[in-house]
Design a protein around this motif. Structure first.
Motif: not given
Ligand code: FAD
Length: 391
Positions: A217, A228, A366
């Protein structure tokens, strides 16, 4: 509904409760998606990890009479005309006939390969470890198991379609700096869910553990520029739960900065203070020392000094990447992908299939479990409005 994770199930349950006929298609042999095997992180009180929402949704799905489940199935063809849509799905045979199955569990006891599993609140299914030895067939008292069932293709006639294909957890094996795949003491957050929360396993002698944040991430090098949004919260909750179970375990938590997503994040953040060591840092690499222990090499912030520390176990808080099939699904249903590879939100007439193809959940970006449930409620309303049913 393509995808039976928390997003797909939630939309299916909402639509089913409104009287709509729903076909729920998932490539897995069970519902619940990524989060179905995750464990509750409650300590002396609930920490709102959201895992129980998945279990509840699965239990509700089991009682929906207007939802037809097609597991071990994936879309292979699609045709849309003005007022009709047809979806071809290919289904790998399910050896257990769920209508006949009485859920006694004898097949699971008889299987020498641990190839028969059950997700909480759902039915038994056969996993890829099956060697077709036939012991489960002999053990079943109602003849519900047939290992010779074949793959078939069928066509579903539908008025609308919801893509809820979710995400893939980032695989740290693609970057050697994480030491993943070479040292068994380096595990991902997803694996930790299984090691600890399912199997209650932690190396007995484990006295020290590190959580390393932002693995896959916010990393240009790994092609994952996005945050994320779930890892800070899931890793902190996991650390809190482990600390309660193993009070002598020393936990270091390496983070760049903490992303405070989620309604009760601050409350939880305050409670974890003093229980684990929070180390503001940039992780550099994870090597293995002569004793086989993983060593975290990091740049500590704000001093910018390079340091090293060895641990009994290192947990890589792996992030969320686009679903493996997102490109295929986008092609099939004329959807667009964003620059990270997630499917752009639809259902507003922006795609070639107009306002009858919708997207829900983590296939768009996400999302936490509770976000997915909220998003599913909004998508369900849109579906009911656009397909002419009363909301
Ligand atoms: C390590 C880790 C821990 C986490 N812990 C937490 C937590 O504690 N709390 C929290 O709120 N969130 C947590 N999350 C985030 C959580 O997993 C997601 O919010 C949630 O799983 C998203 O649900 P979804 O239904 O959108 O996607 P998914 O759970 O990914 O479900 C998508 C479904 O679609 C199916 N599918 C995909 N492609 C196809 C296809 N072509 N055909 C048919 N089916 C298909 C998949 O098989 C899957 O069942 C965590 C994430 C990670 C990586």
């Amino acid at each position: 509904m393509i995808g039976a994770g928390i997003s797909g199930i939630s939309v299916a349950n909402n639509l089913s409760q409104a009287g709509m006929e729903v076909f729920l298609v998932d490539k897995n042999p069970y519902p619940g998606g990524q989060a179905v095997f995750y464990g509750c992180k409650a300590t002396d009180e609930c920490v709102r990890c959201g895992v129980c929402l998945v279990r509840e949704a699965v239990a509700t799905l089991k009682n929906q009479s207007t939802t037809q489940c097609h597991f071990s199935s994936r879309p292979v063809g699609y045709r849309a005309a003005d007022d009709a849509m047809e979806l071809d799905i290919q289904t790998t045979a399910n050896p257990i006939d769920w209508k006949a199955c009485v859920e006694c569990g004898r097949c699971q006891e008889a299987c020498p390969e641990q190839a028969i599993e059950r997700v909480p609140g759902w039915k038994y299914f056969v996993n890829e470890r099956c060697t077709a030895c036939g012991k489960c067939v002999d053990a079943c008292p109602v003849g519900a198991i047939d290992l010779n069932r074949s793959t078939r293709t069928s066509t579903l006639q539908v008025d609308g379609l919801v893509v809820a294909a979710g995400y893939e957890p980032f695989n740290p094996e693609i970057n050697r700096k994480w030491g993943f795949g070479t040292n068994p003491r380096v595990v991902t957050g997803s694996q930790m869910e299984n090691l600890f929360f399912q199997e209650k396993y932690l190396p007995r002698e484990a006295r020290s553990m590190a959580f390393v944040q932002c693995v896959g991430s916010r990393s240009v090098m790994e092609g994952q520029k996005h945050c994320s949004r779930v890892c800070c919260a899931y890793a902190l909750r996991m650390a809190g739960r482990l600390k309660e179970e193993y009070p002598d375990l020393n936990i270091d938590f390496y983070y760049m900065d903490i992303q405070r997503f989620g309604k009760n994040f601050d409350e939880f953040w305050n409670r974890i203070q003093g229980k684990i060591n929070l180390i503001a840092s940039n992780p550099i690499s994870i090597k293995t020392d002569e004793q086989g222990l993983p060593v975290v090499r990091y740049e500590s912030l704000p001093e910018l000094a390079c340091r090293e520390q060895s641990y009994d176990v290192v947990v890589l808080s792996n992030g969320i990447t686009p679903a493996a099939d997102s490109e295929n699904l986008a092609d099939m249903f004329s959807l667009d992908l964003d620059t990270a590879g997630f499917i752009r939100p639809t259902g507003n007439g922006s795609s070639a299939t107009g306002n009858r193809v919708f997207t829900a959940g983590a296939c768009k970006r996400p999302m936490r479990i509770d976000d997915c449930v909220e998003d599913a409620a909004a998508v369900s309303r849109k579906v009911m409005q656009n397909l002419g049913e009363k909301p």
